[in-house]
Design a protein around this motif. Structure first.
Motif, short mmCIF file in Angstrom:
data_model
loop_
_atom_site.label_atom_id
_atom_site.label_comp_id
_atom_site.label_asym_id
_atom_site.label_seq_id
_atom_site.Cartn_x
_atom_site.Cartn_y
_atom_site.Cartn_z
N LEU A 1 36.54 32.55 52.03
CA LEU A 1 36.29 34.16 51.88
C LEU A 1 35.55 35.44 52.27
O LEU A 1 34.30 34.44 52.99
CB LEU A 1 34.87 34.54 50.38
CG LEU A 1 35.13 35.33 49.64
CD1 LEU A 1 34.89 35.05 47.97
CD2 LEU A 1 34.70 36.15 50.08
N ARG B 1 38.62 38.70 50.63
CA ARG B 1 39.97 38.08 51.04
C ARG B 1 38.71 36.42 50.44
O ARG B 1 38.45 36.30 50.89
CB ARG B 1 41.06 38.34 51.99
CG ARG B 1 41.76 39.16 51.99
CD ARG B 1 41.71 40.01 54.11
NE ARG B 1 40.55 40.05 54.79
CZ ARG B 1 40.56 40.04 55.77
NH1 ARG B 1 41.74 39.67 56.93
NH2 ARG B 1 38.92 40.67 56.61
N LEU B 2 40.13 36.07 49.83
CA LEU B 2 40.30 34.71 49.43
C LEU B 2 41.16 33.86 49.90
O LEU B 2 42.39 34.09 48.89
CB LEU B 2 39.22 34.11 48.20
CG LEU B 2 39.42 32.51 47.66
CD1 LEU B 2 38.36 32.48 48.05
CD2 LEU B 2 38.96 33.17 45.93
N TRP C 1 44.66 35.81 48.19
CA TRP C 1 43.80 37.20 47.20
C TRP C 1 43.44 37.46 48.16
O TRP C 1 42.40 37.66 48.55
CB TRP C 1 43.41 36.96 45.76
CG TRP C 1 43.81 35.01 45.46
CD1 TRP C 1 44.87 35.09 44.75
CD2 TRP C 1 42.73 34.26 44.35
NE1 TRP C 1 45.01 34.23 43.65
CE2 TRP C 1 44.08 34.00 43.03
CE3 TRP C 1 41.80 34.92 43.72
CZ2 TRP C 1 43.67 33.36 42.04
CZ3 TRP C 1 41.03 34.03 41.94
CH2 TRP C 1 42.63 33.58 42.08
N ARG C 2 44.05 39.34 48.11
CA ARG C 2 42.69 40.03 48.54
C ARG C 2 42.73 41.21 47.22
O ARG C 2 43.90 41.68 47.28
CB ARG C 2 43.44 40.54 49.60
CG ARG C 2 43.02 41.90 50.65
CD ARG C 2 43.70 41.86 51.80
NE ARG C 2 43.01 43.23 52.83
CZ ARG C 2 43.02 44.02 54.01
NH1 ARG C 2 44.63 42.86 54.34
NH2 ARG C 2 42.62 44.48 54.57
N TYR D 1 45.35 44.95 44.24
CA TYR D 1 45.19 43.57 44.17
C TYR D 1 46.44 43.40 44.85
O TYR D 1 47.58 43.66 44.40
CB TYR D 1 45.01 43.44 42.81
CG TYR D 1 44.46 41.96 42.74
CD1 TYR D 1 43.21 40.38 43.92
CD2 TYR D 1 45.25 41.08 42.25
CE1 TYR D 1 44.01 39.44 43.24
CE2 TYR D 1 45.46 39.80 42.21
CZ TYR D 1 44.72 38.82 42.67
OH TYR D 1 44.79 37.29 42.79
N MET E 1 40.15 38.67 42.54
CA MET E 1 39.46 37.99 43.82
C MET E 1 37.82 39.50 43.28
O MET E 1 36.84 38.57 43.69
CB MET E 1 39.95 39.41 44.79
CG MET E 1 39.03 39.83 45.53
SD MET E 1 38.15 37.75 46.92
CE MET E 1 36.60 38.37 47.51
#
Length: 397
Positions: free
Chosen positions: A209, A221-222, A234-235, A250, A288
């Protein structure tokens, strides 16, 4: 004997006398010309077979008077003097003068609707100005209540209570004078994940993360990846405002990227996969940013969120948006790959078919950063990410 030559016949004829018309012929000619002109002008007498035409009718011009409908009725066909008394026709003239005056004026027309009140007048006008997030009393073990609406709008007159921190420091924001958020500083968290997809357990999954912000804008970000596939990516990008984190875009990507856009000027969320837009509610987050927003709420005012408190936030995905309700739990002691941590657990239970269950563990000693994230799909697939490396000392406190 001398020869006698006869003169030509023309010499013997008397010289011609020029023709002179008589006065009678001239008068007749003038009369004929006059009659011809009169016939052309429509003035020929009836005795000569021409129908008399009035010169006034033939050459008169037509005047069109534009008047309001009230004035057109008496002016279009005035009644004969024998059938309409003069007293009835005289009042029509002042009525034609006064009628057009109120017609163009929109004020009388707008002031004469039906006396019933408009439907909009009965709509609530934000009576309570509640906090950024909706929260109920501690859970008493009863069945879950329907999800409340998303957070209330922030008053436009509210101003930030503190200046944003520079660089990697924390950013504290006060929203509408009701509560604050303490946004954690820039940090990178390393995770080790386990999971299951179908009947196949997944191991050897690692992720991180990455959280960056400068006090004004943020980028989070993840990612969770294995050797041959990506579990999730994900961002979220946006700005930090009066309502805390305010996402603008997203995205989720594996083989292809799908994104949602927060069109705040139009008050809606637009999806790149051509799904119908949905209304954008105040305080909305994405999948996120919601983790960091919840951590900011608890970090600023942990006493406001005892166990059982419900926090409702509109949470936007890449293809849809829904109100997620997180229930705050007690502190738990976790044994993670990074070590032992005390964390507050927040749970979002599925409330309808095809909902996913989300469980977050936020560490109070480290600014309520997430140290464990677990998501369970309706079909049983899950991903459980646990902190792999110890948090930096700068995150504590």
């Amino acid at each position: 004997m001398p020869t006698t030559v006869a003169p030509p016949s023309s010499a013997l004829a008397p010289s011609p006398v020029p023709w002179r018309p008589s006065w009678r012929a001239l008068a007749l000619l003038i009369l004929l010309v006059a009659l011809a002109h009169m016939a052309l002008l429509g003035l020929a007498p009836a005795g000569l077979g021409a129908e008399p035409v009035s010169p006034i009718t033939k050459f008169s011009t037509r005047t069109i008077v534009i008047a309001p409908p009230v004035a057109e009725t008496p002016a279009a066909a005035p009644p004969p003097a024998a059938t309409a008394p003069p007293a009835a026709t005289k009042p029509l003239r002042p009525r034609a003068v006064h009628a057009p005056r109120p017609k163009p004026d929109p004020v009388p027309a707008a002031a004469s609707p039906s006396p019933d009140p408009a439907p909009e007048a009965t709509a609530p006008k934000d009576p309570e100005s509640p906090d950024l997030v909706a929260q109920a009393a501690p859970d008493s073990g009863a069945a879950p209540t329907p999800e409340p609406p998303a957070s209330a709008a922030v008053a436009p007159s509210a101003t930030p209570a503190s200046a944003p921190a520079a660089g990697t420091g924390e950013a504290t924001t006060t929203m509408a004078g009701t509560q604050s958020l303490r946004i954690p500083g820039s940090v990178t968290l390393d995770f080790e994940a386990t999971g299951q997809i179908g009947a196949s357990p997944q191991r050897g999954v690692f992720g991180e993360l990455v959280w960056l912000h400068d006090g004004t804008r943020y980028d989070g970000r993840l990612t969770l990846k294995a050797v041959f596939f990506t579990l999730l990516n994900w961002r979220s990008t946006g700005q930090i405002g009066l309502s805390g984190l305010e996402p603008e875009r997203y995205s989720e990507s594996r083989k292809a990227e799908v994104a949602s856009h927060f069109a705040r000027d139009r008050g809606e969320v637009v999806f790149s996969n051509n799904a119908p837009p949905v209304p954008l509610k105040p305080g909305a987050q994405d999948r996120m940013s919601v983790m960091m927003q919840l951590g900011g709420l608890l970090a600023a005012s942990p006493e406001r969120y005892p166990a059982g408190t419900r926090i409702a936030i509109q949470t936007v995905g890449a293809r849809d948006a829904d109100v997620w309700v997180f229930v705050v739990g007690d502190e738990e002691k976790l044994s993670l790959p990074a070590g032992e941590y005390l964390a507050r657990k927040l749970t979002r239970d599925p409330r309808k078919p095809f909902d996913r269950k989300v469980e977050l563990w936020l560490a109070p000693a480290y600014g309520y950063l997430p140290v464990r994230i677990r998501q369970t799909e309706p079909n049983g697939d899950f991903a459980d990410a646990q902190l792999r490396k110890p948090l930096p000392a700068a995150s504590a406190g």
